[in-house]
Design a protein around this motif. Structure first.
Motif: not given
Length: 123
Positions: A114-123
């Motif tokens: 797939g083209e990918g999807i962004q996951v961001t874990v941040s406060s």
């Protein structure tokens, strides 16, 4: 035409959860091993989790064991990644991958991304 389309990514706080989905089409989904990979900035792409065609066997990176769960629905041609207790180091682009051969094909093994999807874990 083969397609793998990821969805469900986004921004989440540490300790939160996300569920990624991957919709597959154009190949015999139920016989392919489905995997999730991720790539953090400046790092190589790494395997996060994989599941066999019938869903009877799964494999996880040590860094996500006990927090992530991969599953699939062969009737819907979908694969999922439930991500709990997310950490900042889980941040990255997550890719859906399909690896396998079409029934009766003894020569070629295919690898679709797939083209990918962004996951961001941040406060």
């Amino acid at each position: 035409q083969v397609r793998l389309v990821e969805s469900g990514g986004g921004l989440v706080q540490p300790g939160g959860s996300l569920r990624l989905s991957c919709a597959a089409s154009g190949f015999t989904f139920s016989v392919y091993v489905m995997s999730w990979y991720r790539q953090a900035p400046g790092k190589e792409r790494e395997l996060v989790a994989a599941i066999t065609g019938a869903g009877g066997s799964t494999n996880y990176a040590d860094s996500v064991k006990g927090r992530f769960t991969i599953s699939r629905d062969n009737a819907k041609n979908m694969v999922y990644l439930q991500m709990n207790s997310l950490k900042p180091e889980d941040t990255g682009v997550y890719y859906c991958d399909a690896t396998g051969s079409e029934p009766g094909d003894l020569i070629y093994e295919y690898d679709y991304w797939g083209e990918g999807i962004q996951v961001t874990v941040s406060s």
